[in-house]
Design an enzyme around this catalytic site. Structure first.
Site, mmCIF file in Angstrom:
data_model
loop_
_atom_site.group_PDB
_atom_site.id
_atom_site.type_symbol
_atom_site.label_atom_id
_atom_site.label_comp_id
_atom_site.label_asym_id
_atom_site.label_seq_id
_atom_site.Cartn_x
_atom_site.Cartn_y
_atom_site.Cartn_z
ATOM 1 N N GLY A 166 0.863 -1.187 0.000
ATOM 2 C CA GLY A 166 0.000 0.000 0.000
ATOM 3 C C GLY A 166 0.890 1.225 0.000
ATOM 4 N N VAL A 175 0.227 7.942 0.376
ATOM 5 C CA VAL A 175 1.210 8.788 1.062
ATOM 6 C C VAL A 175 1.736 8.168 2.363
ATOM 7 C CG1 VAL A 175 1.711 11.099 1.871
ATOM 8 C CG2 VAL A 175 -0.013 10.761 0.118
ATOM 9 N N MET A 176 0.817 7.663 3.214
ATOM 10 C CA MET A 176 1.263 7.102 4.490
ATOM 11 C C MET A 176 2.202 5.907 4.262
ATOM 12 S SD MET A 176 0.173 8.720 7.199
ATOM 13 C CE MET A 176 0.243 7.572 8.569
ATOM 14 N N SER A 215 -1.864 -1.026 -7.771
ATOM 15 C CA SER A 215 -1.606 -0.629 -9.152
ATOM 16 C C SER A 215 -0.103 -0.395 -9.306
ATOM 17 C CB SER A 215 -2.373 0.646 -9.486
ATOM 18 O OG SER A 215 -1.921 1.687 -8.658
ATOM 19 N N SER A 237 0.475 6.886 14.551
ATOM 20 C CA SER A 237 0.029 8.273 14.650
ATOM 21 C C SER A 237 1.126 9.233 14.231
ATOM 22 C CB SER A 237 -0.402 8.615 16.076
ATOM 23 O OG SER A 237 -0.816 9.972 16.115
ATOM 24 N N LYS A 297 -4.767 3.075 20.001
ATOM 25 C CA LYS A 297 -4.777 4.114 18.956
ATOM 26 C C LYS A 297 -6.164 4.766 18.870
ATOM 27 C CE LYS A 297 -3.628 6.880 15.698
ATOM 28 N NZ LYS A 297 -4.477 7.023 14.600
ATOM 29 N N ASN A 317 -7.108 8.725 19.442
ATOM 30 C CA ASN A 317 -7.895 9.592 18.570
ATOM 31 C C ASN A 317 -9.045 10.253 19.324
ATOM 32 O OD1 ASN A 317 -6.168 8.592 16.631
ATOM 33 N ND2 ASN A 317 -7.757 8.480 15.064
ATOM 34 N N GLU A 359 -7.579 12.995 21.039
ATOM 35 C CA GLU A 359 -7.288 14.010 19.999
ATOM 36 C C GLU A 359 -8.547 14.852 19.727
ATOM 37 O OE1 GLU A 359 -5.245 12.455 16.381
ATOM 38 O OE2 GLU A 359 -6.956 13.222 15.251
ATOM 39 N N HIS A 382 -36.590 -2.796 40.458
ATOM 40 C CA HIS A 382 -35.192 -3.112 40.111
ATOM 41 C C HIS A 382 -34.307 -3.271 41.345
ATOM 42 C CE1 HIS A 382 -35.919 -2.854 35.888
ATOM 43 N NE2 HIS A 382 -36.405 -1.627 35.980
HETATM 44 C C1 6PG Z 1 -3.050 10.471 13.869
HETATM 45 C C2 6PG Z 1 -4.476 10.822 13.549
HETATM 46 C C3 6PG Z 1 -4.918 10.115 12.323
HETATM 47 C C4 6PG Z 1 -6.401 10.138 12.117
HETATM 48 C C5 6PG Z 1 -7.083 11.365 11.810
HETATM 49 C C6 6PG Z 1 -8.554 11.033 11.839
HETATM 50 O O1 6PG Z 1 -2.882 10.019 15.001
HETATM 51 O O2 6PG Z 1 -2.173 10.660 13.048
HETATM 52 O O3 6PG Z 1 -5.280 10.435 14.619
HETATM 53 O O4 6PG Z 1 -4.574 8.779 12.442
HETATM 54 O O5 6PG Z 1 -6.670 9.342 11.002
HETATM 55 O O6 6PG Z 1 -6.700 12.396 12.626
HETATM 56 O O7 6PG Z 1 -9.265 12.055 12.270
HETATM 57 P P1 6PG Z 1 -10.668 12.518 11.706
HETATM 58 O O8 6PG Z 1 -11.678 11.574 12.274
HETATM 59 O O9 6PG Z 1 -10.707 13.873 12.291
HETATM 60 O O10 6PG Z 1 -10.645 12.508 10.227
#
Ligand code: 6PG
Length: 481
Positions: free
Chosen positions: A9, A12-13, A35, A128, A182, A186, A189, A453
């Site tokens: 895969g 970009v990541m 591809s 992340s 993870k 999030n 986050e 209850h």
């Molecule tokens: C990270 C982020 C990342 C995540 C987006 C999703 O740790 O690099 O958490 O993995 O995919 O931030 O966030 P949204 O739900 O805001 O699109």
């Protein structure tokens, strides 16, 4: 075979993670993409990486030394299952398949069990740090077996971010533990971002300062106890001017927040586990509210408060300092709730998760990296099985220092009609923790009234029922509900 690790895969990541791997001493990286074009491009653009380009799963497997190690970097979902099936076909017992996507931990548990049955190791790994993190050093949260960690550990340590001299990676726990952690990352986050957004909104509407001025406030905050990646980028975003209109960019961006689902998973899972993550939930719901224009179109038609207190001059400075403290206190709640969810998940799924290690691997590379995580690491170093993180001495002291300001800000927000859902729910949670007695006693009475209850008493063991529809005498209950 010449490659010790492979990446499947190459979006970009995936490309960035592959380049990161290739740049570290001792690694030779095989790459594969659905591809062919993308693989060709990557090989052409990065000859320095010395990639082994492969164009089928058989070629990919043949390029890897044993035990074969493949990291899957495709969009989480059905695509992941398809790649796993192919890898299982060409791999052998003892080999390792790592899923670096944002998979739901229950999917990871299912996949791990299925792949383990073939003798191959399956590791769900949280990654992340976005695109830049993948290239220069992410925070990595692998789950999976101990056997796989023996091979993976050195590879992952070589590419992870470094914080305070330590690589930001640890073997989180078995099967889905890495993706679980993870997921909670999030969720935190989401809470962190919402709290920052509320702070910005309160300052903007409360003092009339411009985005550029508020950018300077955030830059200043970033030199203190709030120092973190998210505060830093907030200043950058607020400073940005739109080239087309000359207005602050934040004023021309449509105010509807997107979400790819990991915040919602954190909340759904918390509901299943019965753990209160109210700050994270409010942050997630705040995004949903923002993204429903048809519901928000009533704006203007709903009455607001008469008070519109604008702080000016010295008052403004005091108000801004209050906002800073309210943000800090609410942030403590968000992390405390998140770590509470990890603790509950670990108990439910039998994972032996070292919460201190989790806080340490979040100090670098990831989106929620912050100075503050050192304090969390200290708290767990002192008391590894701490039940509620915010009861650690450092946080108690911080909450003591911040709480009057926090209360003033929540009051002010309510009085002036500025929505501050994450600030206020975090405070309500904190006061819930503090309360000697909660009105839950009344709820138990109501439940016993309408549904028999039953309830427990403060003064003796057993469960009881009051005969509400009859003579209202109390009797020991035969079974509890
Ligand atoms: C990270 C982020 C990342 C995540 C987006 C999703 O740790 O690099 O958490 O993995 O995919 O931030 O966030 P949204 O739900 O805001 O699109």
């Amino acid at each position: 075979p010449s490659a010790n690790v492979g990446v499947v895969g190459l979006a970009v990541m995936g490309s960035n993670l592959a380049r990161n791997l290739a740049s570290r001493e001792g690694n030779t990286v095989a790459v594969l993409n659905r591809s062919r074009g993308r693989t060709d491009d990557l090989l052409a653009e990065h000859p320095e990486a010395g990639f082994v380009g492969t164009f089928s799963y058989d070629e990919f497997a043949a390029a890897l030394t044993v035990p074969r190690t493949a990291i899957i970097m495709v969009q989480a979902g059905a695509g992941t299952d398809a790649v796993i099936d192919e890898l299982v076909r060409v791999f052998e017992p003892g080999d390792i398949i790592v899923d670096g996507g944002n998979a739901l931990f229950t999917d990871t548990r299912r996949r791990e069990a299925a792949v383990r049955a073939t003798g191959i190791n399956f590791v769900g790994m949280g990654v992340s740090g976005g695109e830049e993190g993948a290239l220069l050093g992410p925070s990595l949260m692998p789950g999976g077996s101990d056997e796989s960690w023996t091979t993976l550990g050195p590879i992952l340590r070589s590419i992870a971010a470094i914080a305070e001299g330590e690589p930001c990676v640890t073997h989180v726990g078995h099967d889905g533990a890495g993706h679980f952690v993870k997921m909670v990352h999030n969720g935190i986050e989401y809470a962190d971002m919402q709290l920052i957004a509320e702070a910005y909104d309160l300052i903007r509407r409360g003092t009339g300062k411009s985005p550029a001025e508020i950018a300077e406030i955030f830059a200043e905050w970033n030199r203190g106890e709030l120092e973190s990646y998210l505060i830093e980028i907030t200043a950058e975003v607020l400073r940005q001017v739109d080239a087309e209109t000359g207005r602050p960019l934040v004023d021309v961006i449509l105010d509807q927040a997107g979400a790819k689902g990991t915040g919602a998973w954190t909340v759904q899972t918390a509901l299943d586990l019965g753990v209160p993550v109210s700050g994270i939930a409010e942050a997630t719901f705040a995004r949903s509210l923002s993204s429903h224009p048809e519901q928000r179109s009533v704006s203007g038609s709903l009455p607001g408060p008469s008070a519109t207190v604008a702080a000016t001059g010295a008052d403004a400075d005091l108000f801004i300092e209050d906002v800073r403290l309210a943000l800090f206190a609410s942030k403590i709640v968000a992390y405390s709730q998140g770590f509470g969810e990890i603790r509950a998940g670990a108990a439910q799924y039998g994972w032996n998760i070292d919460l201190g290690a989790v806080s340490r691997i979040w100090r670098g590379g990831c989106i929620i990296r912050a100075q503050f995580l050192n304090r969390i690491a200290d708290a767990y170093a002192q008391t590894p099985d701490l039940t509620v993180l915010l009861t650690a001495p450092y946080f108690v002291e911080a909450l003591q220092r911040a709480q009057d300001a926090w209360r003033r800000i929540v009051q002010n927000a309510a009085a002036t009609g500025i929505p501050a859902p994450a600030f206020s729910s975090s405070l309500a949670y904190y006061d819930g923790l503090r309360a000697d007695r909660l009105p839950a006693a009344l709820i138990q009475g109501q439940r016993d009234f309408f549904g028999a209850h039953t309830y427990r008493r403060i003064d003796k063991d057993g469960t009881f029922h009051t005969n509400w529809s009859g003579d209202r005498t109390e009797a020991p209950a035969t079974s509890s509900h």
